[in-house]
Structures are given as C-alpha cells and as structure tokens.
Design an enzyme around this catalytic site. Structure first.
Site, PDB file in Angstrom:
ATOM      1  N   VAL A 185       9.732 -29.263   4.533  1.00 37.53           N
ATOM      2  CA  VAL A 185      10.463 -30.526   4.644  1.00 37.53           C
ATOM      3  C   VAL A 185      10.994 -30.665   6.071  1.00 37.53           C
ATOM      4  CG1 VAL A 185      12.580 -31.730   3.923  1.00 37.53           C
ATOM      5  CG2 VAL A 185      11.149 -30.596   2.217  1.00 37.53           C
TER       6      VAL A 185
ATOM      7  N   ASN B  61      10.182 -24.572   4.579  1.00 38.41           N
ATOM      8  CA  ASN B  61      10.539 -25.254   3.327  1.00 38.41           C
ATOM      9  C   ASN B  61       9.744 -26.543   3.113  1.00 38.41           C
ATOM     10  OD1 ASN B  61      11.689 -27.041   5.140  1.00 38.41           O
ATOM     11  ND2 ASN B  61      13.784 -26.337   4.788  1.00 38.41           N
TER      12      ASN B  61
ATOM     13  N   HIS C 128      21.301 -27.890  13.278  1.00 44.30           N
ATOM     14  CA  HIS C 128      21.848 -28.894  12.342  1.00 44.30           C
ATOM     15  C   HIS C 128      22.394 -28.227  11.091  1.00 44.30           C
ATOM     16  CE1 HIS C 128      17.618 -28.323  11.228  1.00 44.30           C
ATOM     17  NE2 HIS C 128      17.927 -28.706  10.004  1.00 44.30           N
TER      18      HIS C 128
ATOM     19  N   GLY D  66      21.055 -27.145  18.402  1.00 47.82           N
ATOM     20  CA  GLY D  66      21.111 -28.472  17.791  1.00 47.82           C
ATOM     21  C   GLY D  66      19.904 -29.245  18.283  1.00 47.82           C
TER      22      GLY D  66
ATOM     23  N   ASP E 116      10.971 -25.987  10.586  1.00 47.49           N
ATOM     24  CA  ASP E 116       9.746 -26.610  11.114  1.00 47.49           C
ATOM     25  C   ASP E 116      10.022 -27.317  12.431  1.00 47.49           C
ATOM     26  OD1 ASP E 116       7.799 -26.293   8.764  1.00 47.49           O
ATOM     27  OD2 ASP E 116       9.546 -27.191   7.800  1.00 47.49           O
TER      28      ASP E 116
ATOM     29  N   ASP F 209       0.428 -34.802  48.177  1.00 43.43           N
ATOM     30  CA  ASP F 209       0.306 -34.689  46.715  1.00 43.43           C
ATOM     31  C   ASP F 209       0.610 -36.016  46.023  1.00 43.43           C
ATOM     32  OD1 ASP F 209      -0.688 -32.172  46.397  1.00 43.43           O
ATOM     33  OD2 ASP F 209       1.270 -31.209  46.178  1.00 43.43           O
TER      34      ASP F 209
ATOM     35  N   HIS G  30      18.834 -33.006   2.894  1.00 46.79           N
ATOM     36  CA  HIS G  30      19.453 -32.805   4.194  1.00 46.79           C
ATOM     37  C   HIS G  30      20.921 -33.116   4.229  1.00 46.79           C
ATOM     38  CE1 HIS G  30      16.988 -31.542   7.439  1.00 46.79           C
ATOM     39  NE2 HIS G  30      15.957 -32.047   6.791  1.00 46.79           N
TER      40      HIS G  30
ATOM     41  N   ARG H  57      10.198 -29.157  51.202  1.00 49.19           N
ATOM     42  CA  ARG H  57       8.911 -28.544  51.502  1.00 49.19           C
ATOM     43  C   ARG H  57       8.704 -28.489  53.016  1.00 49.19           C
ATOM     44  NH1 ARG H  57       3.098 -31.064  52.297  1.00 49.19           N
ATOM     45  NH2 ARG H  57       1.971 -29.124  52.430  1.00 49.19           N
TER      46      ARG H  57
ATOM     47  N   LEU I  79      16.515 -29.278  18.772  1.00 54.99           N
ATOM     48  CA  LEU I  79      15.625 -28.322  18.106  1.00 54.99           C
ATOM     49  C   LEU I  79      14.696 -27.626  19.098  1.00 54.99           C
ATOM     50  CD1 LEU I  79      14.887 -30.487  14.942  1.00 54.99           C
ATOM     51  CD2 LEU I  79      16.388 -28.492  15.103  1.00 54.99           C
TER      52      LEU I  79
ATOM     53  N   HIS J 136       4.093 -36.182  42.522  1.00 59.13           N
ATOM     54  CA  HIS J 136       4.790 -34.968  42.952  1.00 59.13           C
ATOM     55  C   HIS J 136       5.964 -35.260  43.890  1.00 59.13           C
ATOM     56  CE1 HIS J 136       1.527 -33.002  41.025  1.00 59.13           C
ATOM     57  NE2 HIS J 136       1.782 -31.815  41.521  1.00 59.13           N
TER      58      HIS J 136
END
Ligand SMILES: Cc1ncc(C[n+]2csc(CCOP(=O)(O)OP(=O)(O)O)c2C)c(N)n1
Length: 680
Positions: free
Chosen positions: A207, A205, A85, A134, A175, A487, A280, A538, A136, A491
């Site tokens: 924030v 920072n 960002h 972008g 963060d 399973d 921001h 499988r 995060l 699954h």
C-alpha cells in the site's frame, strides 16, 4: 534457504528465547498509543505504527542495542525510521523503551507546539531520533551514511585488543522510500562498499498513500536489492521469531548490506481499514474504540501501557545496561591504552573544531602574482585543513578531476580501506548529499562533498535537511557561473546561487579570489551549527593584491566587507561576489572619486553581523549602489534598495567560451560603469 542457513536459524531461534507474550502485549499497546495520539491531534499516519508493531516490539524489546539513559552511547545500534510519516511508531517505542524525554505526556502532545513529538521525526529535537525523516527516501540514504561513518570509526579506532565499534544500523522503510531515487543511489553505493553493518527492513505492505502499491510499482524489489549486492531475506512481519531470526542472521552474515522484506498488513488492528490505503490517516481513527477492544486494550483508558509491559521493558533495560557497562569497560581499557586515539575520537564526538582564525593560520598565502581559479585555490586550501582535521572526509560525485577536492596522501574509502578519507560517490549527487548528512548525524566525522554547482539541484532536498537539522557539512561546488563556458546553458548556473541563498541556515559563500577562498574554507570547516556551500569558479581569477591579504581572508568571515575604500566623500557603493569582484574593482577605478567596493561573498554571514557593522559597510545614507553578479538579480535588491540597480543575468546562458558569454551577457566592468551612470 540452504540447509546450513536453516540450521543456523533454528539454532538461533533456540538461543533467542523470545518472550512473545510480553512482546505481543507491548505491540498492541504501541498500536493503542498510535491510535490515541493520532486521534487526539486529528492528524498523522496510523498505518505504519499499526502494521509494524511486531517489528517495533522485536527491535526495541529484543534486537537493538541501546541505552535510553545515554541516547548517544557510541556503540549503540542506530535505528532510523525512514518512513518518517509513521513517526508515532518511533515515539511510541521510544516511550516504551524508557527514553526519559519521551514521557507519556509527550506522546499525548503528538504534533503539539514545542513538543518532542513533532509531526515528523527531527533529530535535533528528540532523543533517540537519529535522523530527520519524512521526505521519503532520505532515511535510507542517511542510514547508509551512518553505516559508512561506523565503518570508518571501526577502521580508525578499533584496535587488535579492543573493539569499541561493532554495532549495526537498522533502517525501516516502506514502498515510498524505496521508490524514491535517493534510496536507490545510496543503496547501490552501500552494496558496492559492502556495508554489512547496515540492515534495511522493508515494510512491504502493498500500500502507498493514494492506492495499492501495484498502481505505481511492479518491480521485483528483492531482485533489485540482490542486484545491488545486498543479502536478501523474506519474513512474515508479524512473526516475532521470524523477524528476530532474520535480524540475527543479518548480523552474522558478513560482506553485504542486508535487506529484510517484511510482509505486513498496514493498519493491522483496525479491520475496517487494514490492508488498504485508508489505513493511513485519520480515516481509521473513527474505528478506534472497537479496534482498541479487539486488541485487548481497556475500554476508555487511553494512552494505556500495562504494568506487564512496563515490567518487561524495565527488565530489558537492565540487560541493555549490562551490555553498555561491559562495553564501557572495554572502552576505558582502550582509552588508557590509546590516549591519542581517544583524544581524537573525543574531538569528533564533542564537535571540537578550530576557530576560523586557527585554520587561516595554517593556510599559506598565495603568491601575489598568481591568477588561479577559486576551485584550484580551494584544492590548495583543503590540504592543510584536512591535515589538521583528520576526521574530515572529502567526496566527489565522479568529478574529482574538476572539483579538485581530493585529499592528497590519504586513501579512498573502499571495502578494503575503510580508513580512507576520499569518497567516490559515483554520479549520485542526491545520494552523496544524503550520505553526507548520515555521516554528520553520526557525529564523529566531518563530511565534505563536491560536484558542479549547477547539479546542486540534484542534491537540494538533502541540502535543505542538512540546514534544517543543523548539520555541519560542507559542499564544495565548482563551475559556479556562466564562466563555465563551452559546456553551455545546461552546465551554467544562473539561478542556482540565489536559489540556494533562500534556504534558511545554509551559508552560501562565493569567494572572489584565492585569499577569499582561504577565508571561505576557514569559515566552512569551523562551522558547527549548519551546512556551508562553497561556490567556486572554474575559470582563473586575478588575485586582488590591492586589498591586504588579511582583509580579504577575515572579510569573508563577516560575509561582506569594504574591499576598497573610497577616496574623498563616499557617493557610490559597488557590491559584488565571486568572479565579478574584479569587475567592481575595475569599474571603481574608471569611476574615480567617492566609489567604494564592497565584497559580499556570503549574504547570510553578512546579515548576521551587528547593525553597526552593517551600517559601517553599507551606510544607509548612500543610496547610489550597483551590485554585480553573474546570476539572477533578486537577492541583491536587499542591498541596493529601490534607488540602486543590479548587473546580472535574467536568462539562461549560452554555449561559447566563458569570457565571451560573460561579455555577451553584460557581466563586465563597463556594465557596472554604465549602470552607475544610468542612476539618478
Ligand atoms: C518525498 C516525499 N514525497 C511524498 C511524501 C508524502 N507521503 C507521505 S507517506 C506517502 C506514501 C508512502 O507509502 P509507503 O512508504 O508505502 O508507506 P505506507 O503506505 O506503508 O505507510 C507519501 C506519498 C513524502 N512524505 N515525501
């Protein structure tokens, strides 16, 4: 800090001789560029470019090795802005550093259509942008992948006399990136693998977007990273010397990846919002005239870069060019001494890959009477491909025993065998996919990785970014339907294959027998412009002998093909993929004359064929069509139209033997026959 460490740092500081006055001017002008660009387009994030300006100055004005005239220089340090960002941070510094593509006009065109300065950094668009970031956390994990790639390159290509790879990967995150799970997965992997060529600068920072960081986090991040096995340092993120010394110290400290916690003030330069979440966005932009004044920027002169800064970077570029020139000499000597290695490296860097036909030529045919799972066929097919493509690596999220994609006869990638080609990612599907992207961004090795198909959801954000960024990675995802059996529904993928098909530029291939599996792998490992996902069974599948081997192999390359021609006049078309192809064949037999079977292992490849080819396979005049797939039906309506129907599964599966589940849910040849009879 221990006395020897203190001594080392003070020695380094003396050696560094930082031009802090020039760096401070550059930092303030980078702040100005960010403020003006965000103001001009009335969007984008200001906080990071302002808060990290001193870090940017140290990186691009001192610590990073790069050459703006050759953005892909092999031994450059890779810089990844994980906190995408803050893209104006990257664009501002790439401009100041002298990347030709990032002219001042491009900075002014921030977020404008067709600019090289899109809202978030896109690696395939802009020189100097190593990864698309972008979402995060991705950049941190991508950087781990690049660090893996560079370790592999050093192990494979450096020789006793010539060191051609000795760079570092430096990633800047906030963060947010560290709160996201993907970075935790990848960071644990990096620590485990002693990736000491990786330096993560944490813009601490206090924030995040909505609020102060302590509204959502209270962990001790330093302890967390120490526990991952990282080397941790703390610095004042506005102190040039401290930042430079920490980076230098990281470069010189071996055996662990590096975590530098840089305390910064978000939005520094706009006192009204600095240190708060208001820094921001555009909120800060209304204060920028006063802020520009406070930073010593000339009034009314927007997008200002001083002669002093231009001169500083011109001089810096000369130093960087000299480093690059010295490296080129080593590289030339290495090339002359090791032409075979040089040719191999060149293949990787240029992205030279054989054609699918060339790959098919080295894959032995399967015995005509074999009945094997396509995951097992995949295992057999992978071996000759991996032998022919020595830069291919193959990993698994702790499921090699099931996904069967281990490359035989080569080592695992470990701290003591970095030339290994089998990657043990642990139970970290998201991390695996993002690390694979990092390997692909680095552009030398060809990454493949495996897990159960149903866990594609755990990897999906990175799969999407691979598709967006045109990364040629290969997902070998097995256990592709309710045929998984006992399973149970957790699954048993039902919606997964179709959910993946909607991602643009992702090829999803679900082969129907071992020879189609050969075609699927040949397609995947020859693809250069995007990812391929192989959905493998499988359970054992019959080999479809009545179709010539070459038809099955080559047919996959077209995405869909006529697997069984009708006798007499064509009246009905049956379509199928993967393990249900056998049912389409059996149903065609029962139905008799006029019935064609179309195998459709990859809708995306089929959609890309010429109109003539598609019309030949699926003549528009024939509207009596039934598709069968052990999954949700939606994607197939594109091919069966309003007059046709689909035999599929519109519910979750159940815990029972695979054959039982298939029958119970109607995925049978009889189901197809009934569906055809039910049509008008
Ligand atoms: C996966 C993901 N979730 C949410 C966002 C939206 N977002 C952009 S920036 C941001 C806050 C990031 O906080 P931090 O990393 O501390 O950055 P800083 O506040 O320091 O700029 C959020 C939530 C995103 N880009 N990616």
């Amino acid at each position: 800090m221990t006395p020897p460490a203190r001594l080392l740092i003070s020695t380094l500081l003396q050696l560094m001789n930082l031009a802090t006055d020039a760096l401070q001017s550059a930092a303030n002008e980078a702040r100005g560029l960010a403020m003006d660009a965000v103001h001009a387009c009335s969007s984008g994030h200001l906080g990071l470019p302002l808060g990290c300006a001193e870090i940017g100055a140290v990186l691009f004005g001192h610590s990073l090795n790069y050459d703006p005239t050759e953005p892909r220089w092999l031994n450059r340090d890779r810089f990844v802005l994980s906190a995408g960002h803050g893209s104006m941070f990257l664009y501002g510094w790439l401009h100041l550093a002298g990347y030709a593509q990032l002219s001042i006009e491009q900075v002014k065109a921030f977020r404008a259509p067709d600019s090289f300065t899109p809202g978030h950094p896109e690696a395939h668009e802009t020189d100097g942008v190593e990864c698309t970031t972008g979402p995060l956390g991705q950049g941190v994990a991508n950087a781990v992948g690049i660090a893996v790639s560079q370790k592999m390159a050093a192990a494979r290509f450096n020789t006793a006399e010539h060191t051609i790879f000795h760079n570092h990967v430096i990633v800047l995150s906030g963060d947010g990136c560290l709160q996201e799970g993907v970075s935790a997965e990848a960071s644990a992997y990096a620590g485990h693998n002693h990736l000491d060529n990786l330096i993560l600068i944490y813009d601490s920072n206090d924030v995040t977007l909505d609020a102060m960081a302590n509204a959502s986090q209270s962990e001790d991040t330093a302890m967390r990273y120490a526990a991952y096995g990282w080397h941790v340092q703390h610095v004042d993120g506005h102190d040039f010397h401290a930042i430079a010394a920490a980076i230098e110290n990281a470069r010189n400290t071996k055996g662990k990846p590096h975590f530098i916690i840089a305390k910064t003030l978000i939005g520094k330069g706009i006192p009204e919002v600095a240190g708060t979440a208001k820094a921001h966005g555009e909120g800060g932009a209304k204060f920028i005239e006063a802020a520009r004044k406070g930073l010593g920027l000339p009034e009314g002169e927007h997008f200002y870069v001083s002669e002093k800064t231009h001169a500083y970077f011109a001089q810096h570029r000369e130093e960087l060019a000299a480093k690059h020139a010295a490296w080129k000499q080593t590289f030339a000597a290495w090339q002359a001494a090791h032409p075979d290695l040089a040719a191999l490296l060149n293949e990787g860097v240029q992205g030279h890959l054989p054609s699918p036909q060339e790959l098919l030529a080295i894959i032995p045919h399967f015995p005509a009477d074999s009945k094997i799972a396509t995951r097992k066929a995949g295992s057999d097919v992978l071996q000759p491909i991996a032998a022919k493509l020595p830069l291919t690596v193959s990993g698994s999220a702790d499921l090699y025993g099931s996904t069967l994609n281990y490359i035989n006869g080569v080592k695992d990638f470990t701290p003591t065998s970095q030339d290994g080609r089998n990657m043990r990612y642990g139970i970290r599907e998201h991390g695996m996919a993002a690390i694979m992207n990092g390997i692909a961004y680095d552009g030398i090795f060809h990454a493949s990785g495996a897990t159960f198909l149903v866990f594609a959801d755990y990897a999906r954000p990175s799969i999407r970014l691979a598709a967006l960024s045109h990364l040629p990675v290969v997902y070998i995802f097995t256990h592709d339907s309710v045929g998984v059996g006992e399973d149970g529904p957790t699954h048993q993928p039902v919606e997964t294959v179709s959910g993946l098909r909607v991602i643009p530029n992702l090829h999803v291939i679900r082969p129907g027998d071992p020879e189609e599996t050969a075609g699927a792998f040949a397609s995947a490992f020859s693809r250069k412009d995007g990812p391929t996902l192989l959905a493998l069974s499988r359970q054992a599948l019959p080999i479809l002998n009545e179709v010539p081997v070459e038809t099955r192999r080559e047919g996959v390359l077209h995405g869909g093909y006529i697997a069984k021609h009708e006798t007499g006049t064509l009246t009905t078309i049956l379509l199928a993929s993967g393990s249900e192809l056998q049912h389409a064949f059996a149903a065609a037999k029962t139905l008799g004359e006029g019935v064609r079977v179309v195998s459709m292992p990859c809708m995306e490849l089929f959609n890309g064929q010429s109109a003539e080819y598609k019309e030949t396979v699926l003549p528009s005049s024939v509207r009596r069509r039934v598709a069968i797939e052990a999954g949700v039906k939606d994607a197939w309506f594109r091919y069966v139209g309003l007059d046709g129907t689909v035999v599929g599964i519109e519910r979750f599966g159940l815990s029972a033997p695979g054959n039982y589940v298939m029958e119970k849910l109607g995925i049978t040849a009889q189901g197809v026959v009934d569906a055809v009879h039910a049509l008008k």
